[in-house]
Design an enzyme around this catalytic site. Structure first.
Site, PDB file in Angstrom:
ATOM      1  N   HIS A   1       0.816  -1.220   0.000  1.00  0.00           N
ATOM      2  CA  HIS A   1       0.000   0.000   0.000  1.00  0.00           C
ATOM      3  C   HIS A   1       0.850   1.270   0.000  1.00  0.00           C
ATOM      4  O   HIS A   1       0.298   2.369  -0.072  1.00  0.00           O
ATOM      5  CB  HIS A   1      -0.983   0.004   1.183  1.00  0.00           C
TER       6      HIS A   1
ATOM      7  N   ASP B   1      -0.181  -7.729   1.610  1.00  0.00           N
ATOM      8  CA  ASP B   1       0.349  -6.364   1.653  1.00  0.00           C
ATOM      9  C   ASP B   1       1.883  -6.379   1.681  1.00  0.00           C
ATOM     10  O   ASP B   1       2.508  -6.111   2.709  1.00  0.00           O
ATOM     11  CB  ASP B   1      -0.212  -5.649   2.882  1.00  0.00           C
TER      12      ASP B   1
ATOM     13  N   SER C   1       4.407   2.385   7.950  1.00  0.00           N
ATOM     14  CA  SER C   1       4.068   1.307   7.028  1.00  0.00           C
ATOM     15  C   SER C   1       5.291   0.852   6.253  1.00  0.00           C
ATOM     16  O   SER C   1       6.119   1.658   5.835  1.00  0.00           O
ATOM     17  CB  SER C   1       3.009   1.775   6.032  1.00  0.00           C
TER      18      SER C   1
END
Length: 258
Positions: free
Chosen positions: A67, A110, A207
């Site tokens: 992402h 992910d 992230s």
């Protein structure tokens, strides 16, 4: 007045519906000493702003979260994002998302590889971290997560220097049960660590950074719950790396997206 009321209700409705928030900033962490974690990488956008973390796994590839696709280049070799000079390698990247990833980390998969525009030279400031292929994590095992960004919920302020925090591994059945209380079914192949029964964890902006256990990368920062980093609340979620090792090895071997 009616318009203001509508806007107020809409904002709160969207906040309620947003169950998944991409991971970002280290909560209750401390500065990483110089020379430690030379594998950490800052993913940045066209404005040279930090957007995600990542970690160097070969002289040509960085591993991160799928992402984090708004990144245009990476910075290696520095813990201080204000000290990006000739000693901090800045490189453009080719993005190799895992083929099954679709739009949101809530569906799993992910994970993304970034192929660097140039092969890097390894040294004290730029080095690799090993990936765990078969490590069996134990409940409450102490691991660590690192990243750049602010230390408060819902703020755009970022810290300049890399932060790290120790967090415990959380039993998967317990993790599933806690998330199900909020009507959320977690994807397969994830690890739960931090955020639950502890004041430490990640938040929006970390992230793509690694979950490190026993000196090896076992997971990738993926998402938490509703951008709420005022822990404790629900467990933080990481992509489990060992599931994807065959794909990673094939991509590194071919030196292109597969």
């Amino acid at each position: 007045m009616m318009h203001s009321l509508f806007t107020f209700l809409l904002v709160h409705l969207l906040a309620w519906l947003c169950q998944y928030a991409h991971g970002s900033k280290i909560i209750h962490g401390k500065k990483v000493p110089d020379g430690m974690m030379p594998y950490m990488v800052s993913l940045q956008n066209n404005n040279n702003a930090h957007v995600c973390g990542g970690f160097l796994i070969s002289e040509e590839f960085v591993l991160t979260a799928a992402h984090c696709d708004n990144a245009t280049h990476v910075v290696l070799g520095t813990h201080n994002l204000k000290k990006v000079d000739n000693n901090a390698r800045k490189q453009s990247v080719m993005k190799c998302k895992y083929p099954s990833y679709h739009e949101s980390p809530k569906f799993g998969f992910d994970i993304m590889l970034l192929k660097l525009s140039q092969k890097v030279s390894l040294n004290k400031k730029v080095n690799l971290i090993r990936l765990s292929e078969n490590q069996n994590l134990k409940d409450n095992q102490k691991c660590r997560v690192a990243g750049w960004g602010s230390t408060k919920t819902k703020t755009k302020d970022q810290v300049v220097e890399l932060q790290v925090v120790d967090i415990p591994i959380i039993n998967r059945k317990v993790c599933d049960k806690e998330w199900q209380k909020s009507n959320v079914k977690l994807p397969e192949n994830v690890i739960c660590a931090g955020g639950y029964k502890t004041k430490s964890g990640f938040c929006q902006g970390d992230s793509g950074g690694p979950l490190v256990c026993g000196g090896m990368a076992v997971g990738i920062v993926s998402f938490n719950f509703r951008k709420d980093c005022k822990y404790p609340n629900l467990p933080n979620i990481y992509t489990e790396i060992k599931t994807y090792v065959p794909w990673i090895k094939e991509t590194l071997k071919k030196k292109q997206c597969v």
